[in-house]
Structure formats: structure tokens, C-alpha cells
Design a protein around this motif. Structure first.
Motif, PDB file in Angstrom:
ATOM      1  N   VAL A  39       0.845  -1.206   0.000  1.00 54.68           N
ATOM      2  CA  VAL A  39       0.000   0.000   0.000  1.00 54.68           C
ATOM      3  C   VAL A  39       0.877   1.251   0.000  1.00 54.68           C
ATOM      4  O   VAL A  39       0.599   2.224  -0.715  1.00 54.68           O
ATOM      5  CB  VAL A  39      -0.959  -0.014   1.204  1.00 54.68           C
ATOM      6  N   GLY A  40       1.950   1.227   0.767  1.00 51.86           N
ATOM      7  CA  GLY A  40       2.866   2.367   0.808  1.00 51.86           C
ATOM      8  C   GLY A  40       3.532   2.629  -0.538  1.00 51.86           C
ATOM      9  O   GLY A  40       3.687   3.780  -0.946  1.00 51.86           O
ATOM     10  N   ILE A  42       2.270   1.873  -3.504  1.00 55.78           N
ATOM     11  CA  ILE A  42       1.251   2.408  -4.414  1.00 55.78           C
ATOM     12  C   ILE A  42       0.969   3.872  -4.102  1.00 55.78           C
ATOM     13  O   ILE A  42       0.903   4.706  -5.015  1.00 55.78           O
ATOM     14  CB  ILE A  42      -0.031   1.552  -4.339  1.00 55.78           C
ATOM     15  N   ILE A  43       0.824   4.212  -2.833  1.00 56.28           N
ATOM     16  CA  ILE A  43       0.578   5.614  -2.455  1.00 56.28           C
ATOM     17  C   ILE A  43       1.772   6.486  -2.840  1.00 56.28           C
ATOM     18  O   ILE A  43       1.613   7.603  -3.338  1.00 56.28           O
ATOM     19  CB  ILE A  43       0.264   5.716  -0.957  1.00 56.28           C
ATOM     20  N   GLY A  44       2.978   5.981  -2.627  1.00 55.45           N
ATOM     21  CA  GLY A  44       4.169   6.742  -3.006  1.00 55.45           C
ATOM     22  C   GLY A  44       4.234   7.013  -4.502  1.00 55.45           C
ATOM     23  O   GLY A  44       4.592   8.107  -4.932  1.00 55.45           O
ATOM     24  N   ARG A  45       3.872   6.018  -5.306  1.00 54.82           N
ATOM     25  CA  ARG A  45       3.867   6.232  -6.763  1.00 54.82           C
ATOM     26  C   ARG A  45       2.805   7.237  -7.163  1.00 54.82           C
ATOM     27  O   ARG A  45       3.016   8.036  -8.067  1.00 54.82           O
ATOM     28  CB  ARG A  45       3.671   4.911  -7.485  1.00 54.82           C
ATOM     29  N   LEU A  46       1.651   7.198  -6.501  1.00 52.79           N
ATOM     30  CA  LEU A  46       0.600   8.160  -6.811  1.00 52.79           C
ATOM     31  C   LEU A  46       1.018   9.576  -6.435  1.00 52.79           C
ATOM     32  O   LEU A  46       0.750  10.527  -7.174  1.00 52.79           O
ATOM     33  CB  LEU A  46      -0.703   7.787  -6.088  1.00 52.79           C
ATOM     34  N   VAL A  47       1.675   9.735  -5.292  1.00 58.45           N
ATOM     35  CA  VAL A  47       2.139  11.050  -4.861  1.00 58.45           C
ATOM     36  C   VAL A  47       3.204  11.577  -5.808  1.00 58.45           C
ATOM     37  O   VAL A  47       3.240  12.775  -6.116  1.00 58.45           O
ATOM     38  CB  VAL A  47       2.661  10.979  -3.411  1.00 58.45           C
TER      39      VAL A  47
END
Length: 62
Positions: A39-40, A42-47
Motif C-alpha cells: 500500500v505504501g 502504491i501511495i508513493g507512486r501516486l504522490v
């Protein structure tokens, strides 16, 4: 940091975290660390503004 194997270092750290979770917390802690790490990422790539393409995970081609 050109030429420095940053992804190898990140992989090493993630592997060590999973190993400690498995050794001291059992299977439940291992799976929790694994899921939260994914999850981290995926969130990092989105940010960062990178596209997250989950269709590559499927073996079925359309």
C-alpha cells in the motif's frame, strides 16, 4: 546518486523488515507488513505522479 544501487538497498531494507516481522511476530505480522508495504509503494507512486498500472499483474491478455 547516479550509479548507486538505490533499489537494491530499498529491497534489502524491505526484506529485512519482513524477516524481522516473520521472526518476531509470526505469519500474521509478516502478512501485515507485506500488505502495508505494498500500500505504501502504491501511495508513493501516486504522490510522485507516476501512473499505477495494475493490469500488468494479470496473466490474461485482452
Amino acid at each position: 546518486m547516479n550509479g548507486f544501487p538505490i533499489w537494491s538497498l530499498i529491497g534489502l531494507i524491505a526484506g529485512m523488515a519482513l524477516g524481522f516481522a516473520a521472526a518476531f511476530g509470526g505469519l500474521g505480522a509478516f502478512l501485515l507488513v507485506l500488505v502495508l508495504g505494498a500500500v505504501g509503494v502504491i501511495i508513493g507512486r501516486l504522490v510522485d505522479g507516476d501512473a499505477v498500472d495494475l493490469s500488468k499483474l494479470s496473466k490474461r491478455h485482452r
